[in-house]
Design a protein around this motif. Structure first.
Motif, PDB file in Angstrom:
ATOM      1  N   ILE A 133      12.552   7.800  -1.503  1.00 32.67           N
ATOM      2  CA  ILE A 133      12.144   7.012  -0.331  1.00 32.67           C
ATOM      3  C   ILE A 133      13.335   6.846   0.609  1.00 32.67           C
ATOM      4  CG2 ILE A 133      11.397   4.683   0.393  1.00 32.67           C
ATOM      5  CD1 ILE A 133       9.871   4.487  -2.274  1.00 32.67           C
ATOM      6  N   THR A 134      13.107   6.979   1.924  1.00 36.26           N
ATOM      7  CA  THR A 134      14.204   6.779   2.888  1.00 36.26           C
ATOM      8  C   THR A 134      14.408   5.269   3.057  1.00 36.26           C
ATOM      9  OG1 THR A 134      12.645   6.843   4.731  1.00 36.26           O
ATOM     10  CG2 THR A 134      13.660   8.924   4.123  1.00 36.26           C
ATOM     11  N   ALA A 135      15.107   4.677   2.106  1.00 39.23           N
ATOM     12  CA  ALA A 135      15.190   3.208   2.018  1.00 39.23           C
ATOM     13  C   ALA A 135      15.858   2.565   3.230  1.00 39.23           C
ATOM     14  CB  ALA A 135      15.921   2.806   0.739  1.00 39.23           C
ATOM     15  N   ASP A 136      16.893   3.209   3.776  1.00 34.76           N
ATOM     16  CA  ASP A 136      17.660   2.529   4.822  1.00 34.76           C
ATOM     17  C   ASP A 136      16.956   2.509   6.171  1.00 34.76           C
ATOM     18  OD1 ASP A 136      17.912   5.201   4.968  1.00 34.76           O
ATOM     19  OD2 ASP A 136      20.095   5.252   5.137  1.00 34.76           O
ATOM     20  N   SER A 137      15.870   3.275   6.304  1.00 35.42           N
ATOM     21  CA  SER A 137      15.157   3.265   7.594  1.00 35.42           C
ATOM     22  C   SER A 137      14.034   2.230   7.623  1.00 35.42           C
ATOM     23  CB  SER A 137      14.563   4.651   7.864  1.00 35.42           C
ATOM     24  OG  SER A 137      13.677   4.992   6.811  1.00 35.42           O
ATOM     25  N   ILE A 138      13.749   1.615   6.480  1.00 30.55           N
ATOM     26  CA  ILE A 138      12.611   0.681   6.416  1.00 30.55           C
ATOM     27  C   ILE A 138      13.006  -0.673   6.994  1.00 30.55           C
ATOM     28  CG2 ILE A 138      11.039  -0.538   4.834  1.00 30.55           C
ATOM     29  CD1 ILE A 138      11.163   1.927   3.029  1.00 30.55           C
ATOM     30  N   HIS A 139      12.316  -1.087   8.049  1.00 32.05           N
ATOM     31  CA  HIS A 139      12.680  -2.364   8.685  1.00 32.05           C
ATOM     32  C   HIS A 139      11.621  -3.447   8.502  1.00 32.05           C
ATOM     33  CE1 HIS A 139       9.912  -1.009  11.763  1.00 32.05           C
ATOM     34  NE2 HIS A 139      10.639   0.069  11.968  1.00 32.05           N
ATOM     35  N   THR A 140      10.392  -3.049   8.108  1.00 27.96           N
ATOM     36  CA  THR A 140       9.333  -4.051   7.950  1.00 27.96           C
ATOM     37  C   THR A 140       8.829  -4.032   6.511  1.00 27.96           C
ATOM     38  OG1 THR A 140       8.669  -3.760  10.251  1.00 27.96           O
ATOM     39  CG2 THR A 140       7.064  -4.788   8.787  1.00 27.96           C
ATOM     40  N   LEU A 141       8.793  -5.210   5.895  1.00 27.52           N
ATOM     41  CA  LEU A 141       8.329  -5.319   4.511  1.00 27.52           C
ATOM     42  C   LEU A 141       7.143  -6.277   4.457  1.00 27.52           C
ATOM     43  CD1 LEU A 141       8.741  -4.804   1.421  1.00 27.52           C
ATOM     44  CD2 LEU A 141      10.213  -6.824   1.418  1.00 27.52           C
ATOM     45  N   VAL A 142       6.039  -5.795   3.901  1.00 28.46           N
ATOM     46  CA  VAL A 142       4.878  -6.665   3.693  1.00 28.46           C
ATOM     47  C   VAL A 142       4.697  -6.865   2.191  1.00 28.46           C
ATOM     48  CG1 VAL A 142       2.375  -6.927   3.989  1.00 28.46           C
ATOM     49  CG2 VAL A 142       3.729  -5.776   5.768  1.00 28.46           C
ATOM     50  N   LEU A 143       4.603  -8.113   1.760  1.00 29.72           N
ATOM     51  CA  LEU A 143       4.268  -8.392   0.364  1.00 29.72           C
ATOM     52  C   LEU A 143       2.866  -8.994   0.379  1.00 29.72           C
ATOM     53  CD1 LEU A 143       7.657  -9.964  -0.823  1.00 29.72           C
ATOM     54  CD2 LEU A 143       6.863  -7.618  -1.150  1.00 29.72           C
ATOM     55  N   ASP A 144       1.876  -8.151   0.112  1.00 27.37           N
ATOM     56  CA  ASP A 144       0.491  -8.611   0.192  1.00 27.37           C
ATOM     57  C   ASP A 144       0.067  -9.195  -1.146  1.00 27.37           C
ATOM     58  OD1 ASP A 144      -2.025  -9.070   1.233  1.00 27.37           O
ATOM     59  OD2 ASP A 144      -2.751  -7.042   0.829  1.00 27.37           O
ATOM     60  N   GLU A 145      -0.702 -10.267  -1.112  1.00 27.91           N
ATOM     61  CA  GLU A 145      -1.118 -10.986  -2.324  1.00 27.91           C
ATOM     62  C   GLU A 145       0.085 -11.243  -3.219  1.00 27.91           C
ATOM     63  OE1 GLU A 145      -4.668  -9.663  -4.271  1.00 27.91           O
ATOM     64  OE2 GLU A 145      -5.820  -9.801  -2.427  1.00 27.91           O
ATOM     65  N   PHE A 146       1.118 -11.786  -2.581  1.00 24.54           N
ATOM     66  CA  PHE A 146       2.385 -12.033  -3.273  1.00 24.54           C
ATOM     67  C   PHE A 146       2.196 -12.938  -4.489  1.00 24.54           C
ATOM     68  CE2 PHE A 146       6.392 -14.478  -3.663  1.00 24.54           C
ATOM     69  CZ  PHE A 146       7.177 -13.421  -4.092  1.00 24.54           C
ATOM     70  N   ASP A 147       1.283 -13.927  -4.358  1.00 19.18           N
ATOM     71  CA  ASP A 147       1.014 -14.830  -5.488  1.00 19.18           C
ATOM     72  C   ASP A 147       0.532 -14.059  -6.711  1.00 19.18           C
ATOM     73  OD1 ASP A 147      -1.185 -14.243  -3.812  1.00 19.18           O
ATOM     74  OD2 ASP A 147      -2.379 -15.854  -4.651  1.00 19.18           O
ATOM     75  N   LYS A 148      -0.313 -13.064  -6.478  1.00 17.15           N
ATOM     76  CA  LYS A 148      -0.848 -12.230  -7.558  1.00 17.15           C
ATOM     77  C   LYS A 148       0.265 -11.394  -8.179  1.00 17.15           C
ATOM     78  CE  LYS A 148      -5.239 -11.158  -8.692  1.00 17.15           C
ATOM     79  NZ  LYS A 148      -6.038 -10.884  -7.509  1.00 17.15           N
ATOM     80  N   SER A 149       1.166 -10.858  -7.357  1.00 19.37           N
ATOM     81  CA  SER A 149       2.269 -10.049  -7.890  1.00 19.37           C
ATOM     82  C   SER A 149       3.151 -10.875  -8.815  1.00 19.37           C
ATOM     83  CB  SER A 149       3.112  -9.467  -6.759  1.00 19.37           C
ATOM     84  OG  SER A 149       2.397  -8.447  -6.098  1.00 19.37           O
ATOM     85  N   LEU A 150       3.413 -12.117  -8.418  1.00 22.50           N
ATOM     86  CA  LEU A 150       4.239 -12.989  -9.262  1.00 22.50           C
ATOM     87  C   LEU A 150       3.530 -13.270 -10.581  1.00 22.50           C
ATOM     88  CD1 LEU A 150       5.776 -15.769  -6.994  1.00 22.50           C
ATOM     89  CD2 LEU A 150       6.808 -13.674  -7.859  1.00 22.50           C
ATOM     90  N   GLU A 151       2.230 -13.549 -10.453  1.00 24.69           N
ATOM     91  CA  GLU A 151       1.419 -13.890 -11.606  1.00 24.69           C
ATOM     92  C   GLU A 151       1.367 -12.746 -12.609  1.00 24.69           C
ATOM     93  OE1 GLU A 151      -3.090 -14.224 -11.284  1.00 24.69           O
ATOM     94  OE2 GLU A 151      -2.265 -15.903 -10.163  1.00 24.69           O
ATOM     95  N   LEU A 152       1.352 -11.524 -12.100  1.00 31.94           N
ATOM     96  CA  LEU A 152       1.267 -10.364 -12.981  1.00 31.94           C
ATOM     97  C   LEU A 152       2.645  -9.958 -13.511  1.00 31.94           C
ATOM     98  CD1 LEU A 152      -1.328  -8.258 -10.969  1.00 31.94           C
ATOM     99  CD2 LEU A 152      -1.704  -9.409 -13.143  1.00 31.94           C
ATOM    100  N   GLY A 153       3.683 -10.724 -13.154  1.00 31.07           N
ATOM    101  CA  GLY A 153       5.002 -10.461 -13.728  1.00 31.07           C
ATOM    102  C   GLY A 153       5.808  -9.384 -13.025  1.00 31.07           C
ATOM    103  N   PHE A 154       5.593  -9.191 -11.720  1.00 30.65           N
ATOM    104  CA  PHE A 154       6.329  -8.135 -11.001  1.00 30.65           C
ATOM    105  C   PHE A 154       7.594  -8.633 -10.313  1.00 30.65           C
ATOM    106  CE2 PHE A 154       1.932  -6.136 -10.530  1.00 30.65           C
ATOM    107  CZ  PHE A 154       2.161  -5.222 -11.544  1.00 30.65           C
ATOM    108  N   LEU A 155       8.063  -9.843 -10.690  1.00 27.47           N
ATOM    109  CA  LEU A 155       9.192 -10.420  -9.969  1.00 27.47           C
ATOM    110  C   LEU A 155      10.424  -9.513  -9.994  1.00 27.47           C
ATOM    111  CD1 LEU A 155       9.983 -12.938  -8.407  1.00 27.47           C
ATOM    112  CD2 LEU A 155      10.932 -13.870 -10.496  1.00 27.47           C
ATOM    113  N   GLU A 156      10.760  -8.977 -11.183  1.00 28.87           N
ATOM    114  CA  GLU A 156      11.961  -8.139 -11.288  1.00 28.87           C
ATOM    115  C   GLU A 156      11.869  -6.914 -10.400  1.00 28.87           C
ATOM    116  OE1 GLU A 156      13.407  -6.940 -15.229  1.00 28.87           O
ATOM    117  OE2 GLU A 156      12.682  -8.888 -15.934  1.00 28.87           O
TER     118      GLU A 156
END
Length: 442
Positions: A133-156
């Protein structure tokens, strides 16, 4: 700065939508003014468009690298967002990455970087580690359903993703609950919050119910494909008879799906071994009768698969009670062949699963289980076992998983790649001055 001239009207007409709803309008305005925006809204209220429009506004046609990343908790959501983005007809390329999808296909899609990358935390982290992935060109980050991601243990994984993206200047988070703590590492401290949750908070049922059609009367092939589609998340497969349990377990094993089974005719010790291996992640699939529907304490089960239909609504409820416990979400899936109808007691609308063409067998778990022939009655406890395996067995802390101590024996999850070395090292050693049998639990 020259941004793509996109007309909201054109996009809405491409999507067959008359006008933006209040939340989508608010999001367009807030994201124009603020670097970080949090959108609180119930699932299904149109939040996909509420973040895709601001994302689109930040894209430029002359950029040849990935500019925006959308991280979501499930492949279903990733595919859904990609579908909406494609239907918008923007001329920008998007690409989807998720577990259970062939990595080579994704790598080919990433050779020409998509403007928008959508995916699940584990798979995106994997591509970042591999430099796809071209990581350094990414300027916009969307975390959709962030509550669900935390709940499913994706924090790390999310923490790793955020650390890997040095150029983020816009963050949009969505959540269906206001109670979620946003970790500091996300960098959204000064976020503008748009709260569109219904009064009195939102009560989302944690259990989703889905169905899948089996073209054959014998459902084993559909079950196999379904497991490939769901990936290696912890799942219980319910059958109505012991014979069916053993047969189903064997047929899955023949197709390369690591699993274990559990039913009432087994020796107590074999039952304990089966459950320990499932609990500690040595196997992710447990095939069982309704015996397992009562009182088994197994946390974090993601999927309940009804291979055979439950004979009563009570059994259905009991089976499903294995998942969606204590805030965690879960999904119950019924496999229906041509002769079977959805039971009448299921009244909620049900999502039908459509399998993609391209399926791969889930990766094998990283753990193996050691059977230790001593337990509480031998005055052996967890600390003794950890000490023994780290000192004599030369294991690091992170190579040890769940440890369970029963009356006369114990189980320890050990990283698979380390197991044979450890067994070699402890062969002649004593624990608490006793020679104790330690072996891989089968």
């Amino acid at each position: 700065m020259h941004h793509s001239h996109f007309s909201v009207d054109t996009i809405l007409s491409n999507l067959n939508i008359d006008s933006l709803n209040e939340m989508q309008q608010a999001s367009l305005e807030a994201t124009a003014k603020h670097d970080n925006v949090i959108i609180l809204s119930a699932t299904g209220s149109g939040k996909t468009l509420a973040f895709l429009l601001p994302v689109l506004r930040s894209l430029k046609h002359e950029d040849k690298k990935t500019a925006a990343m959308i991280v979501v908790p499930s492949r279903e959501l990733a595919l859904q967002i990609e579908q909406v983005f494609k239907s918008m007809g923007t001329g920008f390329k998007s690409s989807c990455c998720y577990g259970g999808h062939k990595r080579e296909i994704e790598e080919n899609n990433l050779v020409q970087p998509p403007a928008v990358l959508i995916g699940t935390p584990g798979r995106i982290a994997d591509h970042l580690r591999r430099g796809n992935i071209t990581a350094d060109s990414i300027h916009t980050l969307v975390l959709d359903e962030f509550d669900k991601s935390l709940e499913l243990g994706f924090l790390e994984e999310i923490s790793f993703i955020v650390q890997s993206l040095p150029s983020i200047n816009k963050r949009i988070l969505t959540s269906a609950t206001a109670a979620v703590e946003i970790p500091a590492f996300i960098g959204a401290a000064e976020a503008d919050e748009l709260n569109f949750l219904p009064e009195g908070g939102v009560t989302t049922p944690a259990l989703a119910i889905q169905s899948i059609h089996s073209p054959e009367k014998d459902k084993i092939d559909t079950l196999f494909k379904l497991i490939c589609y769901l990936g290696n998340r912890s799942s219980i497969i319910f059958c109505n008879h012991r014979e069916a349990v053993e047969r189903t377990s064997q047929l899955l094993a023949d197709k390369g799906i690591l699993n274990t089974f559990y039913h009432g005719a087994m020796e107590q010790r074999d039952r304990e071994i089966a459950l320990a291996r499932f609990r500690n992640g040595t196997v992710n699939f447990l095939v069982t009768t309704d015996l397992a529907a009562r009182g088994l304490d197994i946390p974090n089960i993601r999927y309940i698969i009804h291979y055979h239909l439950p004979s009563t609504p009570e059994i259905f409820t009991h089976r499903n009670g294995r998942t969606a416990r204590m805030d965690a979400s879960g999904t119950a899936i019924l496999i229906l062949n041509d002769e079977e109808k959805l039971p009448a007691y299921i009244t909620a609308p049900i999502e039908k699963i459509k399998l993609p063409e391209d399926l791969t067998v889930p990766e094998k778990p990283k753990w193996t289980t050691l059977f230790i022939g001593a337990g509480k009655k031998d005055k052996v406890n967890k600390v003794d076992i950890v000490g023994f395996l780290t000192n004599k067995g030369e294991l690091k802390k992170e190579d040890l998983g769940l440890i369970e101590v029963k009356d006369f024996f114990s189980f320890a999850a050990v990283r698979k790649v380390k197991a044979s070395h450890t067994l070699q090292m402890i062969k002649e050693q004593r624990m608490k001055n006793k020679k104790i049998r330690i072996d891989v639990a089968r």
